[in-house]
Design a protein around this motif. Structure first.
Motif, mmCIF file in Angstrom:
data_model
loop_
_atom_site.group_PDB
_atom_site.id
_atom_site.type_symbol
_atom_site.label_atom_id
_atom_site.label_comp_id
_atom_site.label_asym_id
_atom_site.label_seq_id
_atom_site.Cartn_x
_atom_site.Cartn_y
_atom_site.Cartn_z
ATOM 1 N N LEU A 45 0.829 -1.201 0.000
ATOM 2 C CA LEU A 45 0.000 0.000 0.000
ATOM 3 C C LEU A 45 0.867 1.257 0.000
ATOM 4 O O LEU A 45 1.809 1.376 0.772
ATOM 5 C CB LEU A 45 -0.910 0.014 1.230
ATOM 6 C CG LEU A 45 -1.909 -1.139 1.362
ATOM 7 C CD1 LEU A 45 -2.704 -0.990 2.651
ATOM 8 C CD2 LEU A 45 -2.842 -1.189 0.163
ATOM 9 N N ALA A 79 -8.161 0.634 3.404
ATOM 10 C CA ALA A 79 -7.764 -0.752 3.139
ATOM 11 C C ALA A 79 -8.832 -1.727 3.634
ATOM 12 O O ALA A 79 -9.486 -1.494 4.652
ATOM 13 C CB ALA A 79 -6.418 -1.041 3.804
ATOM 14 N N ASP A 83 -6.258 -6.742 2.272
ATOM 15 C CA ASP A 83 -4.971 -6.051 2.397
ATOM 16 C C ASP A 83 -4.224 -6.453 3.663
ATOM 17 O O ASP A 83 -3.111 -5.976 3.897
ATOM 18 C CB ASP A 83 -5.175 -4.537 2.390
ATOM 19 C CG ASP A 83 -5.779 -4.042 1.092
ATOM 20 O OD1 ASP A 83 -5.220 -4.360 0.035
ATOM 21 O OD2 ASP A 83 -6.815 -3.353 1.137
ATOM 22 N N TYR A 92 -4.859 4.653 2.479
ATOM 23 C CA TYR A 92 -3.782 4.535 1.496
ATOM 24 C C TYR A 92 -4.150 5.347 0.259
ATOM 25 O O TYR A 92 -5.306 5.739 0.074
ATOM 26 C CB TYR A 92 -3.516 3.075 1.139
ATOM 27 C CG TYR A 92 -4.595 2.428 0.289
ATOM 28 C CD1 TYR A 92 -4.476 2.356 -1.105
ATOM 29 C CD2 TYR A 92 -5.749 1.896 0.865
ATOM 30 C CE1 TYR A 92 -5.462 1.781 -1.879
ATOM 31 C CE2 TYR A 92 -6.741 1.318 0.101
ATOM 32 C CZ TYR A 92 -6.597 1.263 -1.278
ATOM 33 O OH TYR A 92 -7.592 0.698 -2.052
#
Length: 202
Positions: A45, A79, A83, A92
């Protein structure tokens, strides 16, 4: 208490139940892709300005969502479970939605200083990377969208009119990825990647 049941046997039963429950959780996480991967994610990320020290960022981020809400370019996403459990609900950069103009509003609104002051002239969110399998110019030519979009002149065409990135000039703002039309003009492959993608520095 039954004559055959003693306090020690009761404790053993509880411990065994806990052990079986723990084993079930581990098995489920392995089935989802391994304990380490399920917990930590892929570690790919691209973080917001000032959040490049991922360990520090994860330790101080409250997941309050203020940075996403205040972003005028709407290029901050949250996220998900895929993730990784550690990353879930953390912000992110999502350059499919917009690009970072380094307005610093996310840094100013952060209540825990998880996002530190950031200088786009000397620091980087990441580096733009050309994906030759997805890039229109590399596959058939004629596209210059990423070159035109880059405000730092970090992408130029080589002698074959194909885009190349000058890493020393790129700060990962994401303007190139946002402008890239490969997902629109190329046949759909199921990939979320575009012809140019901003990636975290190794």
């Amino acid at each position: 208490m039954n004559r055959d049941e003693s306090p020690s046997s009761e404790k053993f039963a509880v411990s065994r139940r806990g052990l079986l429950a723990g084993a079930g959780c581990v098995a489920a996480m392995v089935a989802l892709g391994g304990v380490g991967t399920a917990f930590a994610g892929e570690d790919t990320l691209v973080r917001l300005p000032g959040g490049q020290d991922d360990d520090r960022f994860l330790a101080t981020c409250l997941k309050c969502d203020k940075c996403r809400s205040v972003c005028p370019q709407q290029c901050v996403s949250i996220a998900a479970l895929e993730d990784g459990l550690v990353n879930m609900r953390t912000p992110y950069m999502d350059f499919h939605k917009g690009f970072c103009d380094f307005c610093n509003r996310c840094i100013e609104v952060c209540p825990t200083q998880a996002l530190l002051p950031f200088d786009p002239e000397t620091e980087k969110l990441g580096i733009a990377v050309i994906d030759e399998e997805e890039c229109i110019a590399w596959k058939q030519g004629g596209c210059v969208k990423c070159v035109e979009a880059c405000p730092y002149e970090a992408i130029e065409l080589n002698q074959n009119d194909r885009p190349v990135v000058h890493e020393e000039l790129c700060n990962g703002c994401g303007a190139c990825e946002y402008a890239c039309p490969s997902a629109t003009f190329m046949s759909y492959s199921g990939s979320r990647r575009r012809g140019v993608n901003v990636e975290r520095e190794a």
